[in-house]
Design a protein around this motif. Structure first.
Motif, mmCIF file in Angstrom:
data_model
loop_
_atom_site.group_PDB
_atom_site.id
_atom_site.type_symbol
_atom_site.label_atom_id
_atom_site.label_comp_id
_atom_site.label_asym_id
_atom_site.label_seq_id
_atom_site.Cartn_x
_atom_site.Cartn_y
_atom_site.Cartn_z
ATOM 1 N N TYR A 315 38.928 37.522 117.494
ATOM 2 C CA TYR A 315 37.639 37.298 118.145
ATOM 3 C C TYR A 315 36.726 36.449 117.266
ATOM 4 N N PHE A 316 36.827 36.648 115.956
ATOM 5 C CA PHE A 316 36.080 35.796 115.023
ATOM 6 C C PHE A 316 36.478 34.337 115.255
ATOM 7 N N ALA A 317 37.776 34.073 115.261
ATOM 8 C CA ALA A 317 38.265 32.701 115.355
ATOM 9 C C ALA A 317 37.955 32.061 116.696
ATOM 10 N N THR A 318 37.965 32.852 117.761
ATOM 11 C CA THR A 318 37.837 32.279 119.104
ATOM 12 C C THR A 318 36.431 32.364 119.676
ATOM 13 N N ARG A 319 35.607 33.271 119.155
ATOM 14 C CA ARG A 319 34.305 33.502 119.781
ATOM 15 C C ARG A 319 33.124 33.399 118.830
ATOM 16 N N TRP A 320 33.330 33.623 117.528
ATOM 17 C CA TRP A 320 32.188 33.798 116.636
ATOM 18 C C TRP A 320 32.077 32.752 115.547
ATOM 19 N N PHE A 321 33.076 31.859 115.444
ATOM 20 C CA PHE A 321 32.932 30.735 114.525
ATOM 21 C C PHE A 321 32.523 29.506 115.320
ATOM 22 N N THR A 322 31.956 28.544 114.650
ATOM 23 C CA THR A 322 31.434 27.348 115.307
ATOM 24 C C THR A 322 32.503 26.664 116.158
ATOM 25 N N ALA A 323 32.194 26.471 117.438
ATOM 26 C CA ALA A 323 33.074 25.808 118.413
ATOM 27 C C ALA A 323 34.358 26.573 118.658
ATOM 28 N N GLY A 324 34.412 27.839 118.271
ATOM 29 C CA GLY A 324 35.555 28.685 118.590
ATOM 30 C C GLY A 324 36.848 28.200 117.966
ATOM 31 N N LEU A 325 37.909 28.153 118.769
ATOM 32 C CA LEU A 325 39.217 27.747 118.247
ATOM 33 C C LEU A 325 39.205 26.322 117.716
ATOM 34 N N LEU A 326 38.389 25.458 118.316
ATOM 35 C CA LEU A 326 38.300 24.081 117.837
ATOM 36 C C LEU A 326 37.796 24.051 116.403
ATOM 37 N N GLY A 327 36.738 24.811 116.131
ATOM 38 C CA GLY A 327 36.200 24.852 114.773
ATOM 39 C C GLY A 327 37.128 25.554 113.811
ATOM 40 N N THR A 328 37.726 26.662 114.246
ATOM 41 C CA THR A 328 38.640 27.395 113.366
ATOM 42 C C THR A 328 39.868 26.556 113.046
ATOM 43 N N GLY A 329 40.419 25.872 114.052
ATOM 44 C CA GLY A 329 41.562 25.002 113.803
ATOM 45 C C GLY A 329 41.228 23.892 112.816
ATOM 46 N N THR A 330 40.023 23.335 112.957
ATOM 47 C CA THR A 330 39.589 22.292 112.025
ATOM 48 C C THR A 330 39.497 22.838 110.607
ATOM 49 N N ALA A 331 38.961 24.050 110.473
ATOM 50 C CA ALA A 331 38.834 24.660 109.147
ATOM 51 C C ALA A 331 40.199 24.932 108.528
ATOM 52 N N LEU A 332 41.135 25.433 109.319
ATOM 53 C CA LEU A 332 42.466 25.716 108.787
ATOM 54 C C LEU A 332 43.191 24.424 108.418
ATOM 55 N N LEU A 333 42.995 23.374 109.214
ATOM 56 C CA LEU A 333 43.580 22.083 108.872
ATOM 57 C C LEU A 333 43.005 21.573 107.562
ATOM 58 N N GLY A 334 41.685 21.692 107.407
ATOM 59 C CA GLY A 334 41.061 21.272 106.160
ATOM 60 C C GLY A 334 41.564 22.065 104.972
ATOM 61 N N THR A 335 41.787 23.352 105.171
ATOM 62 C CA THR A 335 42.320 24.189 104.096
ATOM 63 C C THR A 335 43.711 23.730 103.692
ATOM 64 N N ALA A 336 44.562 23.459 104.684
ATOM 65 C CA ALA A 336 45.928 23.028 104.390
ATOM 66 C C ALA A 336 45.942 21.697 103.641
ATOM 67 N N VAL A 337 45.121 20.752 104.069
ATOM 68 C CA VAL A 337 45.075 19.444 103.414
ATOM 69 C C VAL A 337 44.577 19.582 101.979
ATOM 70 N N PRO A 410 34.176 30.159 103.432
ATOM 71 C CA PRO A 410 35.302 29.230 103.296
ATOM 72 C C PRO A 410 35.625 28.480 104.580
ATOM 73 N N LEU A 411 35.479 29.131 105.726
ATOM 74 C CA LEU A 411 35.745 28.428 106.978
ATOM 75 C C LEU A 411 34.831 27.222 107.134
ATOM 76 N N SER A 412 33.556 27.397 106.840
ATOM 77 C CA SER A 412 32.602 26.299 107.012
ATOM 78 C C SER A 412 32.870 25.166 106.029
ATOM 79 N N ILE A 413 33.180 25.515 104.791
ATOM 80 C CA ILE A 413 33.398 24.476 103.776
ATOM 81 C C ILE A 413 34.652 23.665 104.088
ATOM 82 N N PHE A 414 35.726 24.327 104.454
ATOM 83 C CA PHE A 414 36.949 23.574 104.738
ATOM 84 C C PHE A 414 36.865 22.850 106.082
ATOM 85 N N ALA A 415 36.100 23.381 107.026
ATOM 86 C CA ALA A 415 35.862 22.630 108.259
ATOM 87 C C ALA A 415 35.073 21.359 107.956
#
Length: 734
Positions: A315-337, A410-415
């Motif tokens: 629910y955090f990833a899909t509803r409570w982070f910026t832009a939902g899954l779009l924002g969470t996916g961006t953050a995880l991509l940034g973390t991986a890179v 960390p989600l915001s910084i890596f996003a």
């Protein structure tokens, strides 16, 4: 291409104009974050939220301003016990630490408005995310990270209420920034500041602070061991290596504040190792097995923990982070890179700055592990759900999985990092493509900026859609609170004592958080819980020179705000005399063929039946002290007795022993069996000279039941709340 983009992100060679622009952008983001929280705190939560912990922190802040850590209510502690306060005899103290209330107390003292602290914390958190993002990557990454953090639905809503999660993250972020500055500069003052920040965070919320600090503690230990390895036999510890000096200073200050925490525990609970929350509910801490808080308990097994935390994170990833899954996916991509970039051997040129940034990034990334895994052991992540499969209920539906609030960092910084890298790649691609052949570089950049703007608008629309649902849920509670507090806005209370209902049990400020006492229980308005007759009279005796009121409402107060609440404040008085004569007059509906009149108390019953009543029925009754009641007399004589009788059947009496509650019910019955009952409850006691009664009585009207609680509260001044034939008038004279 990724390598080039990463080098662009890392570049710190800003000219003066570029530095000025990035600072202005950061300032704009920070100011907008504060403005958004200010608007939400005042417009969406003017009466506080449905999370009644807010009242605990604000009352504790008021106590601190009066130089108190606790309230003293003596034998009346039950009547004044606030929500989540520990009762130790006549002493009352909060289950929470005083750190967060002290932050609210500062703005209360300086501005008379605790919401200033909410704005300051939102501004501080956003600014610190900017600084931390700049330290890990680049100033522009810091700006984007700050914007992502500030826009997250959980940031906005949780920061707008008087809860401890955003303020604790502020302290944790201070620690992280100062720790990393100490690593970069070697300055001892940064290490001291880091120790102070994490020590205060531990005082505020020990478990939260430990989870956040754990990666930094591991890094500190590793740094110390690495610095002394090979020096032990060569030259000892003189001079002390820089990592040793810094981390010893951080640990010393932090442990000193841990000692202050233990000293506070000893002062309040009597034991340095017993935290106030454990004194309130010993099984309400981290760990598995049987967990319990008040009347709620659970066998918190690892399986339940994984299910609850997995749902919370989803629910955090899909509803409570910026832009939902779009924002969470961006953050995880940034973390991986970023992690790919920081692999051992890549760009290992030995530069101190590059190594420091890699260290900062890895520590920030490690928060994903420490915060996520640490929260598995805390059953509060189960309790934020009303139903694990339903994200639209429970506290999670209004504020998000707030025990994971630190994950926003960390989600915001890596996003922000991913967005910066993506922008660079798009810009370079545009300049190298055919667009550049037919357009100038400036035009190509403008096209990329337009595409970025469109992306921002899309993300903003997705974020607004996510935010709208919890805002509507909180707004529904605010509308109910507005109805509940309406009588207080229409009446100027001075030197008043107000009795409050207790829909959730004998707790003040649960749910009526705005109706709080001051620390000395002697403010302009004193609020007491309605309770037993003996206690109600004891409260009245303790405040003999005040105006008395009863606050009540019609409707059912539940966790959901679906039912309409209509409230009133009713003036009270204490009627006394040798003998009190009462009359209760009620309206009778059509097609009623009989009325049952019943007087009762503690198993004793008197009554009669009226056949074919008129449209109105009057019941006469009387109160008096028994002639033989009480050897010593006096208001507090435990053996004093009195009796009440119906005038139509004076030989049938109902007695009362000391302070008691007499119930009169008038039930009208239609031929088909439908009933409607008027219920009158009078609190009485015998005195040395006669009897006393708290007047007017509590009155309800119930269909198909003789007792329906507040759902049937009779409001004489609100005719729209009952049928035209429903009238319920009472009179009591000496």
């Amino acid at each position: 291409m990724i390598r080039d983009s990463l080098r662009w992100v890392r570049s710190s060679e800003y000219g003066p104009d570029r530095v000025r622009r990035v600072h202005l952008a950061a300032l704009a983001v920070v100011c907008l974050a504060g403005l958004a929280v200010a608007i939400l705190a005042t417009e969406l939560f003017p009466y506080h939220s449905s999370n009644d912990d807010e009242g605990v922190y604000l009352l504790q802040a008021a106590l601190l301003l009066e130089g108190q850590l606790e309230m003293h209510a003596g034998e009346l502690a039950d009547a004044f016990r606030p929500w989540f306060f520990v009762q130790d005899g006549g002493r009352l103290y909060s289950k929470y630490s005083p750190v967060i209330p002290a932050m609210y107390a500062v703005s209360m003292a300086l501005f008379g408005e605790p919401r200033v602290t909410l704005v300051a914390v939102a501004v501080g958190n956003t600014a610190l995310v900017y600084l931390l993002g700049s330290m890990v990557f680049d100033r522009w990454v810091g700006v984007v990270a700050a914007a992502v953090f500030a826009a997250a639905p959980m940031t906005l809503l949780t920061s707008s209420v008087f809860l401890p999660y955003a303020p604790t993250t502020f302290l944790n972020l201070l620690f992280a920034v100062w720790y990393l500055r100490g690593v970069r500069t070697g300055r001892l003052r940064n290490a001291v500041s880091a120790g102070a920040a994490i020590g205060i965070a531990f005082f505020a919320r020990p478990y939260t602070a430990v989870l956040f600090a754990l990666p930094f503690i591991c890094h500190a230990g590793w740094s110390v061991l690495r610095s002394v390895r090979g020096r032990w036999w060569q030259r000892g510890f003189r001079p002390l290596p820089d990592p040793v000096r810094r981390n010893v200073a951080t640990a010393a200050i932090g442990l000193a504040l841990v000692g202050l925490t233990l000293a506070y525990n000893a002062r309040v609970t009597g034991s340095p190792l017993t935290f106030p929350y454990a004194a309130f509910a010993p099984l309400d801490g981290p760990g598995f097995g049987h967990r319990e808080l008040l009347d709620h308990s659970l066998e918190y097994t690892p399986a339940v923990a994984l299910e609850a935390n997995g749902a919370a994170l989803w629910y955090f990833a899909t509803r409570w982070f910026t832009a939902g899954l779009l924002g969470t996916g961006t953050a995880l991509l940034g973390t991986a890179v970023a992690l790919w970039r920081w692999l051992p051997g890549r760009d290992a040129d030995g530069e101190r700055e590059r190594q420091s940034d890699r260290t900062a990034g890895l520590l920030v990334a490690a928060l994903f592990g420490s915060v996520t895994l640490g929260n598995v052991a805390f059953w509060g992540n189960y309790n934020v759900h009303a139903g694990i499969a339903d994200p639209t209920t429970g506290l999670l539906s209004k504020f998000g999985p707030f025990y994971h609030f630190d994950l926003l960092v960390p989600l915001s910084i890596f996003a922000g990092f991913a967005v910066a890298v993506g922008f660079r790649r798009c810009r370079d691609a545009a300049l190298r493509s055919r667009i550049a052949a037919v357009a100038s570089p400036r035009t190509a950049r403008a096209l990329v900026l337009s595409a970025l703007l469109v992306s921002v608008l899309v993300a903003g629309a997705a974020n607004a859609a996510l935010l709208s649902a919890p805002v509507e849920r909180n707004a529904a509670h605010t509308e109910r609170f507005e109805s509940a507090y309406e009588p207080f806005e229409d009446r100027d209370l001075e030197n008043a004592l107000v009795f409050l209902p207790a829909p959730y049990g004998q707790w003040q400020n649960h749910p009526f958080q705005a109706l709080r006492n001051d620390g000395g229980l002697d403010g302009e308005v004193v609020y007491a819980l309605e309770g037993s007759p003996e206690r109600d009279f004891a409260v009245l005796d303790a405040y003999p020179n005040r105006d008395y009121y009863r606050y009540t409402y019609q409707g059912a107060w539940t966790a959901t705000p679906d039912d309409e609440i209509v409230a009133q404040i009713e003036p009270l008085s204490v009627r006394s005399g040798e003998r009190l004569e009462g009359t209760t007059t009620v309206g009778i509906a059509s097609r009623v063929d009989r009325v049952r009149v019943r007087l009762e108390n503690d198993g004793e019953v008197a009554g009669y039946t009226v056949a074919n009543p008129d449209s109105e029925l009057s019941i006469g009754w009387s109160l008096e002290r028994d002639a033989a009641g009480g050897r010593n007399g006096g208001k507090n004589a435990t053996d004093a007795r009195g009796s009440v009788a119906l005038n139509r059947s004076p030989n049938e009496t109902v007695s009362f022993d000391g302070a008691d509650e007499i119930v009169l019910t008038i039930t009208q019955v239609q031929p088909g069996g439908a009933t409607y009952t008027y219920r009158q409850e009078v609190t009485v006691r015998p005195t040395e000279d006669g009897v006393e009664a708290i007047w007017p009585p509590e009155r309800t009207g119930c269909r198909l039941a003789t007792d329906c609680g507040t759902e049937g509260t009779y409001l004489p001044d609100r005719p729209e709340t009952h049928s035209q034939w429903e009238t319920f008038e009472t009179r009591l004279e000496e």
